[in-house]
Design a protein around this motif. Structure first.
Motif, short mmCIF file in Angstrom:
data_model
loop_
_atom_site.label_atom_id
_atom_site.label_comp_id
_atom_site.label_asym_id
_atom_site.label_seq_id
_atom_site.Cartn_x
_atom_site.Cartn_y
_atom_site.Cartn_z
N THR A 1 0.92 2.35 9.37
CA THR A 1 -0.15 2.58 10.34
C THR A 1 -1.29 1.58 10.26
OG1 THR A 1 -1.28 4.09 8.83
CG2 THR A 1 0.29 5.06 10.39
N GLY A 2 -1.52 0.98 9.13
CA GLY A 2 -2.68 0.12 8.97
C GLY A 2 -2.43 -1.31 9.42
N PHE A 3 -3.38 -2.17 9.07
CA PHE A 3 -3.28 -3.59 9.42
C PHE A 3 -2.11 -4.26 8.71
CE2 PHE A 3 -4.59 -8.06 8.92
CZ PHE A 3 -4.63 -8.40 10.27
N THR A 4 -1.69 -3.69 7.58
CA THR A 4 -0.55 -4.23 6.84
C THR A 4 0.69 -4.28 7.72
OG1 THR A 4 -1.48 -3.23 4.87
CG2 THR A 4 0.77 -3.99 4.71
N ARG A 5 0.81 -3.34 8.63
CA ARG A 5 1.95 -3.31 9.55
C ARG A 5 2.00 -4.59 10.36
NH1 ARG A 5 1.43 0.38 14.71
NH2 ARG A 5 -0.57 -0.62 14.48
N HIS B 1 -0.18 3.80 4.98
CA HIS B 1 -0.87 2.60 5.42
C HIS B 1 0.10 1.46 5.74
CE1 HIS B 1 -4.31 4.75 3.61
NE2 HIS B 1 -4.93 4.22 4.65
N PRO C 1 0.86 -1.20 0.00
CA PRO C 1 0.00 0.00 0.00
C PRO C 1 0.89 1.24 0.00
CG PRO C 1 0.16 -0.90 2.20
CD PRO C 1 0.93 -1.83 1.29
#
Length: 142
Positions: free
Chosen positions: A44-48, A41, A37
């Motif tokens: 900060t996002g769920f990908t982390r 993201h 992404p």
């Protein structure tokens, strides 16, 4: 940090060369095939979470694989491992002291090289004189 602690505590449950190879293979496939992404993201996002778990699986796979290595590079890596905390703590002090003593704008490459060598030297002294002693005390008291 917590991931490293968990790997240290529960990593011994992963047994066998084949399991380690599968962990490495799936982790590498994930890094190659999973779409990235945007940078916001990614951090900060769920990908982390997904990337962190994949990194832990990759680390555990290599840790459990037990690859025989040549001793030459290991000595350098062992040295870096021993002094790394001191380097982390002392590098700003050594760099700022070097900037105060040397004209870093006139000789920038020399400043960086001398600062790096001085940082490793001071860190090695701190490791030998202080860290070893306190590591021994910690092992004695625990």
């Amino acid at each position: 940090f917590v991931g490293g602690m968990l790997l240290g505590k529960y990593g011994h449950y992963v047994k066998g060369k084949r399991t380690a190879e599968v962990l490495i293979g799936f982790s590498l496939l994930f890094y190659v095939l999973y779409p990235l992404p945007d940078r916001v993201h990614l951090a900060t996002g769920f990908t982390r979470v997904i990337y962190s778990c994949s990194a832990m699986a990759l680390t555990l796979g290599f840790y459990r694989l037990k690859i025989p290595l040549v001793s030459g590079p290991l000595k350098g890596l062992s040295f870096l491992g021993k002094v790394s905390y001191s380097v982390y703590l002392l590098h700003p002090i050594v760099f700022f002291l070097g900037a105060y003593l040397v004209n870093r704008r006139l000789y920038p490459l020399s400043y960086i090289l001398v600062s790096m060598i001085a940082t490793f030297f001071v860190s090695w002294i701190v490791y030998e004189q202080f860290e070893k002693r306190f590591i021994g005390l910690g092992k004695k008291w625990s």
